[in-house]
Motif scaffolding. Structure first.
Motif, PDB file in Angstrom:
ATOM      1  N   LEU A 195     -25.242  66.080  17.135  1.00  0.00           N
ATOM      2  CA  LEU A 195     -26.381  65.670  17.953  1.00  0.00           C
ATOM      3  C   LEU A 195     -27.693  66.141  17.340  1.00  0.00           C
ATOM      4  O   LEU A 195     -27.782  67.262  16.830  1.00  0.00           O
ATOM      5  N   PRO A 196     -28.734  65.308  17.374  1.00  0.00           N
ATOM      6  CA  PRO A 196     -30.036  65.717  16.828  1.00  0.00           C
ATOM      7  C   PRO A 196     -30.601  66.918  17.594  1.00  0.00           C
ATOM      8  O   PRO A 196     -30.332  67.098  18.779  1.00  0.00           O
ATOM      9  N   LEU A 197     -31.394  67.701  16.884  1.00  0.00           N
ATOM     10  CA  LEU A 197     -32.038  68.873  17.470  1.00  0.00           C
ATOM     11  C   LEU A 197     -33.491  68.551  17.780  1.00  0.00           C
ATOM     12  O   LEU A 197     -34.223  68.020  16.939  1.00  0.00           O
ATOM     13  N   ILE A 198     -33.904  68.895  18.989  1.00  0.00           N
ATOM     14  CA  ILE A 198     -35.313  68.772  19.389  1.00  0.00           C
ATOM     15  C   ILE A 198     -35.896  70.186  19.354  1.00  0.00           C
ATOM     16  O   ILE A 198     -35.355  71.103  19.970  1.00  0.00           O
ATOM     17  N   GLN A 231     -44.439  71.164  23.844  1.00  0.00           N
ATOM     18  CA  GLN A 231     -44.383  71.591  25.238  1.00  0.00           C
ATOM     19  C   GLN A 231     -42.929  71.645  25.685  1.00  0.00           C
ATOM     20  O   GLN A 231     -42.157  70.738  25.415  1.00  0.00           O
ATOM     21  N   MET A 232     -42.579  72.718  26.396  1.00  0.00           N
ATOM     22  CA  MET A 232     -41.197  72.861  26.849  1.00  0.00           C
ATOM     23  C   MET A 232     -40.805  71.723  27.781  1.00  0.00           C
ATOM     24  O   MET A 232     -39.672  71.224  27.725  1.00  0.00           O
ATOM     25  N   GLN A 233     -41.717  71.272  28.626  1.00  0.00           N
ATOM     26  CA  GLN A 233     -41.405  70.168  29.517  1.00  0.00           C
ATOM     27  C   GLN A 233     -41.071  68.903  28.733  1.00  0.00           C
ATOM     28  O   GLN A 233     -40.177  68.146  29.115  1.00  0.00           O
ATOM     29  N   THR A 234     -41.792  68.678  27.637  1.00  0.00           N
ATOM     30  CA  THR A 234     -41.545  67.509  26.810  1.00  0.00           C
ATOM     31  C   THR A 234     -40.182  67.601  26.143  1.00  0.00           C
ATOM     32  O   THR A 234     -39.433  66.610  26.080  1.00  0.00           O
ATOM     33  N   ILE A 235     -39.855  68.777  25.639  1.00  0.00           N
ATOM     34  CA  ILE A 235     -38.559  68.969  24.986  1.00  0.00           C
ATOM     35  C   ILE A 235     -37.422  68.679  25.959  1.00  0.00           C
ATOM     36  O   ILE A 235     -36.473  67.942  25.644  1.00  0.00           O
ATOM     37  N   ILE A 236     -37.502  69.242  27.153  1.00  0.00           N
ATOM     38  CA  ILE A 236     -36.449  69.012  28.143  1.00  0.00           C
ATOM     39  C   ILE A 236     -36.434  67.546  28.574  1.00  0.00           C
ATOM     40  O   ILE A 236     -35.369  66.958  28.816  1.00  0.00           O
ATOM     41  N   GLY A 237     -37.590  66.914  28.633  1.00  0.00           N
ATOM     42  CA  GLY A 237     -37.655  65.494  28.951  1.00  0.00           C
ATOM     43  C   GLY A 237     -36.944  64.651  27.900  1.00  0.00           C
ATOM     44  O   GLY A 237     -36.255  63.681  28.227  1.00  0.00           O
ATOM     45  N   LEU A 238     -37.102  65.016  26.631  1.00  0.00           N
ATOM     46  CA  LEU A 238     -36.422  64.295  25.555  1.00  0.00           C
ATOM     47  C   LEU A 238     -34.907  64.494  25.619  1.00  0.00           C
ATOM     48  O   LEU A 238     -34.136  63.575  25.340  1.00  0.00           O
ATOM     49  N   VAL A 239     -34.477  65.702  25.992  1.00  0.00           N
ATOM     50  CA  VAL A 239     -33.045  65.937  26.187  1.00  0.00           C
ATOM     51  C   VAL A 239     -32.534  65.057  27.322  1.00  0.00           C
ATOM     52  O   VAL A 239     -31.465  64.426  27.214  1.00  0.00           O
ATOM     53  N   SER A 240     -33.290  64.990  28.404  1.00  0.00           N
ATOM     54  CA  SER A 240     -32.907  64.163  29.544  1.00  0.00           C
ATOM     55  C   SER A 240     -32.766  62.693  29.146  1.00  0.00           C
ATOM     56  O   SER A 240     -31.916  61.975  29.668  1.00  0.00           O
ATOM     57  N   ALA A 241     -33.599  62.256  28.200  1.00  0.00           N
ATOM     58  CA  ALA A 241     -33.557  60.870  27.737  1.00  0.00           C
ATOM     59  C   ALA A 241     -32.436  60.622  26.734  1.00  0.00           C
ATOM     60  O   ALA A 241     -32.292  59.497  26.230  1.00  0.00           O
ATOM     61  N   GLY A 242     -31.643  61.670  26.433  1.00  0.00           N
ATOM     62  CA  GLY A 242     -30.529  61.512  25.507  1.00  0.00           C
ATOM     63  C   GLY A 242     -30.921  61.524  24.047  1.00  0.00           C
ATOM     64  O   GLY A 242     -30.156  61.069  23.181  1.00  0.00           O
ATOM     65  N   MET A 243     -32.119  62.074  23.748  1.00  0.00           N
ATOM     66  CA  MET A 243     -32.615  62.061  22.371  1.00  0.00           C
ATOM     67  C   MET A 243     -32.017  63.175  21.521  1.00  0.00           C
ATOM     68  O   MET A 243     -32.220  63.201  20.311  1.00  0.00           O
ATOM     69  N   GLY A 244     -31.310  64.125  22.141  1.00  0.00           N
ATOM     70  CA  GLY A 244     -30.717  65.214  21.375  1.00  0.00           C
ATOM     71  C   GLY A 244     -30.537  66.438  22.249  1.00  0.00           C
ATOM     72  O   GLY A 244     -30.583  66.352  23.488  1.00  0.00           O
ATOM     73  N   ILE A 245     -30.338  67.594  21.605  1.00  0.00           N
ATOM     74  CA  ILE A 245     -30.177  68.859  22.303  1.00  0.00           C
ATOM     75  C   ILE A 245     -31.341  69.775  21.927  1.00  0.00           C
ATOM     76  O   ILE A 245     -32.086  69.499  20.976  1.00  0.00           O
ATOM     77  N   ALA A 246     -31.486  70.852  22.660  1.00  0.00           N
ATOM     78  CA  ALA A 246     -32.553  71.807  22.366  1.00  0.00           C
ATOM     79  C   ALA A 246     -32.059  73.218  22.660  1.00  0.00           C
ATOM     80  O   ALA A 246     -31.344  73.435  23.646  1.00  0.00           O
ATOM     81  N   LEU A 247     -32.424  74.162  21.804  1.00  0.00           N
ATOM     82  CA  LEU A 247     -32.185  75.575  22.069  1.00  0.00           C
ATOM     83  C   LEU A 247     -33.460  76.135  22.677  1.00  0.00           C
ATOM     84  O   LEU A 247     -34.545  76.024  22.088  1.00  0.00           O
ATOM     85  N   VAL A 260     -29.996  66.704  32.584  1.00  0.00           N
ATOM     86  CA  VAL A 260     -29.940  67.834  31.653  1.00  0.00           C
ATOM     87  C   VAL A 260     -28.997  68.904  32.205  1.00  0.00           C
ATOM     88  O   VAL A 260     -29.024  69.222  33.393  1.00  0.00           O
ATOM     89  N   GLU A 261     -28.176  69.442  31.330  1.00  0.00           N
ATOM     90  CA  GLU A 261     -27.341  70.596  31.652  1.00  0.00           C
ATOM     91  C   GLU A 261     -27.693  71.729  30.698  1.00  0.00           C
ATOM     92  O   GLU A 261     -28.114  71.488  29.562  1.00  0.00           O
TER      93      GLU A 261
END
Length: 297
Positions: A195-198, A231-247, A260-261
C-alpha cells in the motif's frame, strides 16, 4: 484645558450629594475650597455645571451630560492598579500561540482548557502552522510560543528555549475494511507493504519524516510514497479515501474519520515528541505563566 482628576472627583461627589456641605464632609475638606474647585472646573470647561441657589444645588444640562463620563473615568482610574498587577503577573494580556496539527489531538486541548480556567482574562490567538513556519514566526517575534515537533535547528537553539511535553509511539492509519486486518489488534508493516504511504514532506518535519522511514527500514522495506501532505487532517482524509496508509502519532487516533481504522504496529517504533518553544528574550508575563502551567503537567 487643564482638567485634574481631583476636580472630577469633587464634581461627582457634589452631583451625588447635591449639597456643598455634605459633599465637603465626604471629601474631608471645608466648603470654600470645594466651591473654588468646582468654579475652576466650570471655567476650564466653559460651561456651568450646577444651578446654585441659597437653598439648592442642581445639575445643568452640561452637568448631567458630564456626570456619567466623569464617573466612568474615575472608575477606570481606580482599576488601573489592579490592571497593572494583573498584567505584570500574567493574569491578563494576550498570548499568541502556534501549533502543529498533531498537537490538536494531544497536548493542545488540555493545555488550553487549564490555561483558560486559570487565566480567563487572557486573550489567546491561535494559529495552526508547521514546525518550519513556527520557527520563522518565533524568530520574527510574530508568535509568543509554538507547539512543535523537535529537534530545533542549531541556529535556532541559541535564541529559543524548549520544553518537551509528550513522547508517543507511531501507529498506522489504514483504510477501513482490509481483509488482512480482521481480528488483529497489531499489524506488521510487511502486511501492508504493497500500500502507498502518505507522509509529511521532510522539509516540513524532518524528525517526524525520518521516524516513519526508520520503521520501514527496521522492517527491511522501502516505502512507496504515494502522497505528501502537511496537515494531519489531510493525511487522514487521504487514508479515508483509500489513497494509502499513514504512520501517525498515537494520539491522532482521537481523530475519528469514516473509513479509517487505527492499529498499533507489531514492532516497537521510534517515539515522536511534541514540545513548546519560545524566544529566550520574550519577557511577557503571560507567556511565562503559560510555560509554567505546562511545566507542571
Amino acid at each position: 484645558m487643564n482638567l485634574e482628576l481631583r476636580q472630577l472627583r469633587y464634581f461627582v461627589t457634589l452631583a451625588e450629594e447635591m449639597h456643598f456641605g455634605r459633599a465637603a464632609h465626604r471629601l474631608h475638606m471645608t466648603q470654600p475650597p470645594l466651591s473654588q474647585a468646582i468654579q475652576s472646573l466650570e471655567a476650564n470647561l466653559g460651561e456651568a455645571l450646577f444651578y446654585r441657589t441659597s437653598r439648592s444645588v442642581t445639575l445643568t444640562p452640561a452637568g448631567l451630560a458630564l456626570l456619567p463620563e466623569a464617573q466612568r473615568i474615575l472608575q477606570q482610574m481606580a482599576s488601573l492598579p489592579d490592571l497593572a498587577h494583573r498584567a505584570a503577573s500574567g493574569a491578563s494580556g494576550r498570548l499568541s500561540l502556534a501549533f502543529v496539527s498533531s498537537a490538536d489531538y494531544n497536548v493542545l486541548p488540555p493545555a488550553l482548557r487549564e490555561f483558560r480556567s486559570a487565566y480567563p482574562a487572557v486573550q489567546i490567538d491561535l494559529r495552526e502552522a508547521t514546525t518550519d513556519v513556527q520557527l520563522e514566526e518565533l524568530a520574527q517575534g510574530r508568535i509568543d510560543a509554538g507547539l512543535l515537533i523537535p529537534p530545533l535547528p542549531d541556529k535556532a537553539k541559541a535564541r529559543l528555549q524548549y520544553l518537551p511535553l509528550l513522547s508517543e509511539p507511531l501507529i498506522v492509519a489504514i483504510p477501513k475494511g482490509l481483509s488482512v486486518l480482521r481480528g488483529k489488534h497489531t499489524v506488521s508493516l510487511r502486511t501492508l507493504s504493497e500500500l502507498p504511504l502518505i507522509i509529511f514532506p521532510r522539509r516540513i518535519a524532518p524528525a517526524f519524516h525520518d521516524a516513519i522511514l526508520a520503521c520501514y527500514h527496521d522492517a527491511g522495506l522501502t516505502p512507496h510514497i504515494g502522497q505528501e501532505a502537511i496537515q494531519m487532517q489531510t493525511i487522514i482524509g487521504l487514508v479515508s479515501a483509500g489513497m494509502g496508509i499513514a504512520l501517525v502519532p498515537q494520539s491522532v487516533s482521537n481523530l475519528k474519520r469514516t473509513g479509517v481504522e487505527y492499529r498499533a504496529l507489531a514492532k516497537k517504533t521510534p517515539l515522536v515528541e511534541t514540545g513548546v518553544a519560545w524566544r529566550s528574550d520574550n519577557s511577557s508575563p503571560v507567556l511565562h505563566a503559560f510555560v509554567e502551567l505546562l511545566r507542571k503537567k
